[in-house]
Design a protein around this motif. Structure first.
Motif, PDB file in Angstrom:
ATOM      1  N   ASN A   1     -20.880 -21.093 -13.678  1.00  0.00           N
ATOM      2  CA  ASN A   1     -22.169 -21.777 -13.790  1.00  0.00           C
ATOM      3  C   ASN A   1     -22.617 -22.397 -12.469  1.00  0.00           C
ATOM      4  O   ASN A   1     -23.532 -23.210 -12.443  1.00  0.00           O
ATOM      5  N   SER A   2     -21.961 -22.023 -11.385  1.00  0.00           N
ATOM      6  CA  SER A   2     -22.293 -22.492 -10.034  1.00  0.00           C
ATOM      7  C   SER A   2     -22.232 -24.006  -9.895  1.00  0.00           C
ATOM      8  O   SER A   2     -23.018 -24.607  -9.173  1.00  0.00           O
ATOM      9  N   TYR A   3     -21.298 -24.635 -10.611  1.00  0.00           N
ATOM     10  CA  TYR A   3     -21.090 -26.073 -10.497  1.00  0.00           C
ATOM     11  C   TYR A   3     -20.068 -26.343  -9.401  1.00  0.00           C
ATOM     12  O   TYR A   3     -19.091 -25.617  -9.271  1.00  0.00           O
ATOM     13  N   VAL A   4     -20.295 -27.405  -8.657  1.00  0.00           N
ATOM     14  CA  VAL A   4     -19.303 -27.853  -7.691  1.00  0.00           C
ATOM     15  C   VAL A   4     -18.302 -28.712  -8.456  1.00  0.00           C
ATOM     16  O   VAL A   4     -18.681 -29.646  -9.155  1.00  0.00           O
ATOM     17  N   ALA A   5     -17.030 -28.384  -8.357  1.00  0.00           N
ATOM     18  CA  ALA A   5     -16.003 -29.160  -9.059  1.00  0.00           C
ATOM     19  C   ALA A   5     -14.758 -29.243  -8.190  1.00  0.00           C
ATOM     20  O   ALA A   5     -14.242 -28.231  -7.726  1.00  0.00           O
ATOM     21  N   TYR A   6     -14.309 -30.447  -7.977  1.00  0.00           N
ATOM     22  CA  TYR A   6     -13.099 -30.670  -7.190  1.00  0.00           C
ATOM     23  C   TYR A   6     -11.876 -30.570  -8.094  1.00  0.00           C
ATOM     24  O   TYR A   6     -11.947 -30.863  -9.290  1.00  0.00           O
ATOM     25  N   ASP A   7     -10.753 -30.164  -7.519  1.00  0.00           N
ATOM     26  CA  ASP A   7      -9.530 -29.985  -8.305  1.00  0.00           C
ATOM     27  C   ASP A   7      -9.166 -31.230  -9.106  1.00  0.00           C
ATOM     28  O   ASP A   7      -8.854 -31.149 -10.294  1.00  0.00           O
ATOM     29  N   ALA A   8      -9.211 -32.388  -8.475  1.00  0.00           N
ATOM     30  CA  ALA A   8      -8.846 -33.629  -9.173  1.00  0.00           C
ATOM     31  C   ALA A   8      -9.783 -33.900 -10.343  1.00  0.00           C
ATOM     32  O   ALA A   8      -9.348 -34.318 -11.422  1.00  0.00           O
ATOM     33  N   ASP A   9     -11.076 -33.642 -10.143  1.00  0.00           N
ATOM     34  CA  ASP A   9     -12.040 -33.838 -11.234  1.00  0.00           C
ATOM     35  C   ASP A   9     -11.761 -32.889 -12.389  1.00  0.00           C
ATOM     36  O   ASP A   9     -11.887 -33.262 -13.557  1.00  0.00           O
ATOM     37  N   LEU A  10     -11.397 -31.662 -12.069  1.00  0.00           N
ATOM     38  CA  LEU A  10     -11.087 -30.687 -13.122  1.00  0.00           C
ATOM     39  C   LEU A  10      -9.850 -31.104 -13.913  1.00  0.00           C
ATOM     40  O   LEU A  10      -9.802 -30.943 -15.141  1.00  0.00           O
ATOM     41  N   ILE A  11      -8.871 -31.661 -13.240  1.00  0.00           N
ATOM     42  CA  ILE A  11      -7.658 -32.119 -13.925  1.00  0.00           C
ATOM     43  C   ILE A  11      -7.993 -33.303 -14.831  1.00  0.00           C
ATOM     44  O   ILE A  11      -7.557 -33.351 -15.985  1.00  0.00           O
ATOM     45  N   ILE A  12      -8.786 -34.244 -14.350  1.00  0.00           N
ATOM     46  CA  ILE A  12      -9.205 -35.378 -15.179  1.00  0.00           C
ATOM     47  C   ILE A  12     -10.009 -34.892 -16.372  1.00  0.00           C
ATOM     48  O   ILE A  12      -9.795 -35.336 -17.512  1.00  0.00           O
ATOM     49  N   ALA A  13     -10.931 -33.976 -16.136  1.00  0.00           N
ATOM     50  CA  ALA A  13     -11.750 -33.440 -17.229  1.00  0.00           C
ATOM     51  C   ALA A  13     -10.885 -32.724 -18.258  1.00  0.00           C
ATOM     52  O   ALA A  13     -11.095 -32.875 -19.468  1.00  0.00           O
ATOM     53  N   ALA A  14      -9.913 -31.968 -17.807  1.00  0.00           N
ATOM     54  CA  ALA A  14      -9.021 -31.252 -18.731  1.00  0.00           C
ATOM     55  C   ALA A  14      -8.220 -32.237 -19.578  1.00  0.00           C
ATOM     56  O   ALA A  14      -8.035 -32.021 -20.787  1.00  0.00           O
ATOM     57  N   GLN A  15      -7.764 -33.314 -18.978  1.00  0.00           N
ATOM     58  CA  GLN A  15      -7.038 -34.330 -19.744  1.00  0.00           C
ATOM     59  C   GLN A  15      -7.944 -34.934 -20.805  1.00  0.00           C
ATOM     60  O   GLN A  15      -7.514 -35.163 -21.944  1.00  0.00           O
ATOM     61  N   ALA A  16      -9.194 -35.172 -20.458  1.00  0.00           N
ATOM     62  CA  ALA A  16     -10.144 -35.717 -21.427  1.00  0.00           C
ATOM     63  C   ALA A  16     -10.362 -34.748 -22.591  1.00  0.00           C
ATOM     64  O   ALA A  16     -10.411 -35.155 -23.753  1.00  0.00           O
ATOM     65  N   VAL A  17     -10.473 -33.469 -22.303  1.00  0.00           N
ATOM     66  CA  VAL A  17     -10.650 -32.460 -23.348  1.00  0.00           C
ATOM     67  C   VAL A  17      -9.447 -32.446 -24.292  1.00  0.00           C
ATOM     68  O   VAL A  17      -9.594 -32.398 -25.516  1.00  0.00           O
ATOM     69  N   ILE A  18      -8.268 -32.511 -23.731  1.00  0.00           N
ATOM     70  CA  ILE A  18      -7.047 -32.493 -24.553  1.00  0.00           C
ATOM     71  C   ILE A  18      -6.966 -33.753 -25.420  1.00  0.00           C
ATOM     72  O   ILE A  18      -6.658 -33.672 -26.609  1.00  0.00           O
ATOM     73  N   ILE A  19      -7.264 -34.903 -24.851  1.00  0.00           N
ATOM     74  CA  ILE A  19      -7.237 -36.147 -25.618  1.00  0.00           C
ATOM     75  C   ILE A  19      -8.269 -36.102 -26.742  1.00  0.00           C
ATOM     76  O   ILE A  19      -7.988 -36.479 -27.880  1.00  0.00           O
ATOM     77  N   LYS A  20      -9.463 -35.611 -26.439  1.00  0.00           N
ATOM     78  CA  LYS A  20     -10.515 -35.488 -27.460  1.00  0.00           C
ATOM     79  C   LYS A  20     -10.076 -34.537 -28.573  1.00  0.00           C
ATOM     80  O   LYS A  20     -10.372 -34.764 -29.750  1.00  0.00           O
ATOM     81  N   SER A  21      -9.356 -33.489 -28.224  1.00  0.00           N
ATOM     82  CA  SER A  21      -8.946 -32.489 -29.221  1.00  0.00           C
ATOM     83  C   SER A  21      -7.960 -33.038 -30.243  1.00  0.00           C
ATOM     84  O   SER A  21      -7.811 -32.472 -31.319  1.00  0.00           O
ATOM     85  N   ILE A  22      -7.292 -34.154 -29.919  1.00  0.00           N
ATOM     86  CA  ILE A  22      -6.374 -34.751 -30.898  1.00  0.00           C
ATOM     87  C   ILE A  22      -7.024 -35.908 -31.648  1.00  0.00           C
ATOM     88  O   ILE A  22      -6.360 -36.649 -32.357  1.00  0.00           O
ATOM     89  N   GLY A  23      -8.343 -36.051 -31.471  1.00  0.00           N
ATOM     90  CA  GLY A  23      -9.091 -36.999 -32.274  1.00  0.00           C
ATOM     91  C   GLY A  23      -9.333 -38.367 -31.665  1.00  0.00           C
ATOM     92  O   GLY A  23      -9.750 -39.291 -32.359  1.00  0.00           O
TER      93      GLY A  23
END
Length: 72
Positions: free
Chosen positions: A14-36
């Motif tokens: 999607n042509s978004y600029v994303a830094y590695d650290a931001d992607l790791i933080i975002a992934a952690q948020a997705v995982i936490i959200k997935s467990i409710g």
């Protein structure tokens, strides 16, 4: 790291600029959200996080805009 890779691919496609650290933080948020557990990312970079995590219904807000809450 699998979720991070998926977010990296989404950002790249999607042509978004994303830094590695931001992607790791975002992934952690997705995982936490997935467990409710509700998640809000506190950052100064709300625009990039919100664009990246919109499909996961996760919001990023500036520190000063987050109101503290207490469990009763």
């Amino acid at each position: 790291m699998q979720e991070t890779a998926e977010l990296w691919a989404f950002a790249r496609n999607n042509s978004y600029v994303a830094y590695d650290a931001d992607l790791i933080i975002a992934a952690q948020a997705v995982i936490i959200k997935s467990i409710g557990i509700d998640v809000i990312i506190a950052t100064t970079d709300t625009e990039d996080f919100n664009r990246l995590l919109k499909q996961h219904h996760i919001e990023a807000r500036r520190w000063r805009d987050i109101k503290p809450w207490l469990n009763s």
